[in-house]
Design a protein around this motif. Structure first.
Motif, PDB file in Angstrom:
ATOM      1  N   ILE A  40      37.079  40.075  42.298  1.00 14.16           N
ATOM      2  CA  ILE A  40      37.586  40.284  40.934  1.00 14.16           C
ATOM      3  C   ILE A  40      36.505  40.948  40.079  1.00 14.16           C
ATOM      4  O   ILE A  40      36.774  41.885  39.333  1.00 14.16           O
ATOM      5  N   ALA A  70      44.604  29.163  42.310  1.00 10.50           N
ATOM      6  CA  ALA A  70      45.342  29.381  41.053  1.00 10.50           C
ATOM      7  C   ALA A  70      44.547  28.895  39.846  1.00 10.50           C
ATOM      8  O   ALA A  70      44.631  29.474  38.774  1.00 10.50           O
ATOM      9  N   ARG A  71      43.792  27.824  40.026  1.00 10.40           N
ATOM     10  CA  ARG A  71      42.985  27.316  38.908  1.00 10.40           C
ATOM     11  C   ARG A  71      41.854  28.268  38.554  1.00 10.40           C
ATOM     12  O   ARG A  71      41.466  28.400  37.412  1.00 10.40           O
ATOM     13  N   ILE A  73      41.396  31.756  39.609  1.00  8.53           N
ATOM     14  CA  ILE A  73      41.547  33.215  39.701  1.00  8.53           C
ATOM     15  C   ILE A  73      42.377  33.749  38.535  1.00  8.53           C
ATOM     16  O   ILE A  73      43.430  33.209  38.228  1.00  8.53           O
ATOM     17  N   ASN A  74      41.899  34.837  37.900  1.00  9.29           N
ATOM     18  CA  ASN A  74      42.610  35.352  36.729  1.00  9.29           C
ATOM     19  C   ASN A  74      43.303  36.693  36.956  1.00  9.29           C
ATOM     20  O   ASN A  74      43.535  37.452  36.021  1.00  9.29           O
ATOM     21  N   ILE A  75      43.633  36.988  38.216  1.00  5.83           N
ATOM     22  CA  ILE A  75      44.465  38.163  38.516  1.00  5.83           C
ATOM     23  C   ILE A  75      45.585  37.694  39.465  1.00  5.83           C
ATOM     24  O   ILE A  75      45.496  36.605  40.035  1.00  5.83           O
ATOM     25  N   PRO A  76      46.622  38.485  39.648  1.00  8.49           N
ATOM     26  CA  PRO A  76      47.733  38.053  40.505  1.00  8.49           C
ATOM     27  C   PRO A  76      47.316  37.952  41.979  1.00  8.49           C
ATOM     28  O   PRO A  76      46.483  38.732  42.437  1.00  8.49           O
ATOM     29  N   ARG A 250      42.418  51.520  37.492  1.00 10.33           N
ATOM     30  CA  ARG A 250      41.925  50.644  36.424  1.00 10.33           C
ATOM     31  C   ARG A 250      40.395  50.661  36.404  1.00 10.33           C
ATOM     32  O   ARG A 250      39.775  50.531  37.450  1.00 10.33           O
TER      33      ARG A 250
ATOM     34  N   ASN B  17      46.607  26.935  33.656  1.00 16.25           N
ATOM     35  CA  ASN B  17      45.309  27.169  34.298  1.00 16.25           C
ATOM     36  C   ASN B  17      44.440  28.093  33.455  1.00 16.25           C
ATOM     37  O   ASN B  17      43.239  27.849  33.295  1.00 16.25           O
ATOM     38  N   TYR B 136      48.132  43.333  32.985  1.00 15.92           N
ATOM     39  CA  TYR B 136      49.039  43.252  34.138  1.00 15.92           C
ATOM     40  C   TYR B 136      50.490  43.008  33.716  1.00 15.92           C
ATOM     41  O   TYR B 136      50.786  42.051  33.006  1.00 15.92           O
ATOM     42  N   GLU B 176      47.470  35.861  31.130  1.00 11.06           N
ATOM     43  CA  GLU B 176      46.890  34.877  32.051  1.00 11.06           C
ATOM     44  C   GLU B 176      46.569  35.465  33.423  1.00 11.06           C
ATOM     45  O   GLU B 176      45.900  34.837  34.227  1.00 11.06           O
ATOM     46  N   LYS B 177      47.048  36.698  33.685  1.00 11.42           N
ATOM     47  CA  LYS B 177      46.781  37.355  34.968  1.00 11.42           C
ATOM     48  C   LYS B 177      46.052  38.676  34.755  1.00 11.42           C
ATOM     49  O   LYS B 177      46.003  39.504  35.660  1.00 11.42           O
ATOM     50  N   ALA B 179      42.800  39.368  34.004  1.00 12.79           N
ATOM     51  CA  ALA B 179      41.340  39.292  34.129  1.00 12.79           C
ATOM     52  C   ALA B 179      40.680  39.103  32.755  1.00 12.79           C
ATOM     53  O   ALA B 179      41.226  38.397  31.892  1.00 12.79           O
ATOM     54  N   GLY B 180      39.527  39.723  32.535  1.00  9.18           N
ATOM     55  CA  GLY B 180      38.753  39.510  31.309  1.00  9.18           C
ATOM     56  C   GLY B 180      39.473  39.978  30.050  1.00  9.18           C
ATOM     57  O   GLY B 180      39.371  39.341  28.996  1.00  9.18           O
ATOM     58  N   GLU B 183      41.924  37.414  29.062  1.00  9.97           N
ATOM     59  CA  GLU B 183      41.246  36.232  28.513  1.00  9.97           C
ATOM     60  C   GLU B 183      40.870  36.446  27.050  1.00  9.97           C
ATOM     61  O   GLU B 183      40.996  35.542  26.226  1.00  9.97           O
TER      62      GLU B 183
END
Lengths: 250, 194
Positions: A40, A70-71, A73-76, A250, B17, B136, B176-177, B179-180, B183
């Motif tokens: 990530i 899931a707790r 990771i902040n991407i799908p 991206r 989460n 996303y 929430e999906k 990334a930075g 957030e």
């Protein structure tokens, strides 16, 4: 503009990543979460976890791992490997996976695609298709590429879309592991035949292969494992290269 | 306390989460008292508009959400349900935003799935966010552009990537999906003055 996605795939066995990794600054290369976080930071757009555990406790250990992922990771992320029933899919999605990937089980029982899509929405259902080129065209293989089905790859992809697949993960067995590039012809044929995103997989060995698959086919994403694991192509370097080549990244 | 509204839609745990990763406590609940007394409310969701609105109406949760005075953030299906009508199941929605939700014409791959950038961004929700930053998305229906649009995204056509009216905020993308960048947007919401 919608960006093309770069997706590393992590093979998981008994809750640990299988392949060795040569990232020097990682504490525990066998910990899927450490590795996922590293990807990530590097700019991975999505992650795929492929569970190859073959024990009876599989479902429980996988559910626990997915909860941890899931707790943190902040991407799908997508989870695949041995999801054979709606019940298996429920366990993984309720643990926090954004998508499940189904392969042989969907060929054996196509209504599984519809069942998961009805329960959780099409965006949750990735139909993974392993294909091999034969004399009369590209055919679908199941059981980790061991068993030929004789089913035409394009026909199966279109049927999967009709049944409610949200995405196709297409792996060319001819190209997988060869590092000679993605199978452009079948990737183009399938991505043109369906109106859902197609992830190209199998054959990436050089940065130019990613440029080719994005320029010469309608693929929305490209997946690779070993070249990322072993640091042969660092993701940041790949993304800078693709940007310079005018691919939307991206 | 941050409250995440529980109903018959998916993807609610991933919002919990994300909020917890940012160091905030939150509860997922459909209890009206807890929702009314929350500091901030998040109304997430992935699913189908018709069955979601039916579920909310049967429990009068739509009226409850409309009556809220504290900051509310709708996400994805949440944003769509806050509009006035959705083509998905020909569904009358809550009508907070004066926009209709339509299905993408099949001129490109649908769903719109992946990372896309925002533009015409105007709101405190996007403090510190640049127009080249990607977030996303995964959706087949979109809210039209309207006077309450606070960010646009281009896919097949320009649509409302985020909306704002009074205490109600909403995003079509998944902070929430994301990334930075996601957030930062979530933090902007969580730190908003009530």
């Amino acid at each position: 503009m919608l960006k093309k996605r770069i997706i590393p795939c992590l093979d998981i066995k008994d809750g640990r990543t299988v392949k060795g990794v040569n990232f020097i600054d990682i504490r525990d290369a066998g910990d899927p979460i450490e590795l996922a976080k590293r990807y990530i930071t590097e700019g991975a757009d999505e992650l795929v976890f492929l569970d190859i555990t073959a024990t009876i406790e599989k479902r429980k250990t996988l559910a626990e791992l997915v909860k941890r992922i899931a707790r943190e990771i902040n991407i799908p992320f997508t989870v695949g490997g041995g999801i054979n029933s709606l019940e298996d899919a429920k366990v993984v999605i309720n643990a926090g996976a954004d998508k499940v990937s189904i392969n042989s089980s969907a060929v054996k029982n196509p209504s599984l695609i519809k069942d998961i899509a009805n329960e959780f929405g099409s965006q949750c259902v990735v139909v993974a298709i392993d294909v091999k080129k034969e004399n009369d065209g590209w055919k679908v293989y199941v059981s980790g590429g061991k068993i030929p089905t004789g089913i035409d790859a394009v026909v199966w992809a279109v049927k999967a879309e009709q049944l409610g697949a949200g995405e196709i993960l297409l792996t060319s067995m001819n190209n997988d592991g060869t590092k000679s590039g993605f199978a452009l012809d079948i990737t183009e044929a399938i991505s043109k035949a369906v109106n859902i995103p197609v992830i190209a997989s199998g054959g990436a060995g050089e940065k130019i292969h990613f440029k080719q698959v994005f320029e010469m086919t309608k693929a929305s994403a490209a997946l690779a494992a070993s070249i990322f694991h072993f640091g042969e192509i660092p993701i940041p370097e790949l993304k800078i290269y693709l940007q310079q080549e005018n691919i939307a990244i991206r | 306390m941050i409250v995440i509204v529980k109903y018959n839609a998916g993807n609610i745990e991933s919002v919990k989460n994300a909020v917890e990763r940012l160091g905030f406590e939150c509860v997922v609940t459909d209890n009206p008292d807890e929702i009314i007394n929350a500091d901030k409310i998040i109304f997430p969701g992935v699913g189908e508009a018709g069955s979601a609105m039916k579920y909310l109406r049967e429990r009068k949760m739509d009226e409850l959400i409309l009556s809220l005075k504290q900051p509310v953030l709708g996400i994805c299906l949440g944003q769509q349900l806050m509009c006035k009508h959705s083509e998905e199941g020909d569904t009358a929605c809550m009508g907070i935003f004066d926009a209709t939700v339509k299905k993408f014409p099949p001129l490109d791959t649908v769903p719109h799935m992946g990372w896309n950038n925002l533009h015409a961004v105007k709101s405190l929700l996007f403090a510190g966010i640049n127009e080249t930053d990607d977030v996303y998305f995964v959706h087949s229906y979109y809210a039209e552009k309207c006077s309450e649009t606070i960010a646009l995204c281009d896919y097949i056509l320009p649509f409302s990537a985020a909306m704002h009216k009074d205490n109600f905020y909403a995003t079509q993308f998944h902070p929430e999906k994301s990334a930075g960048v996601g957030e930062k947007i979530l933090l902007n919401f969580l730190n908003m003055k009530a």
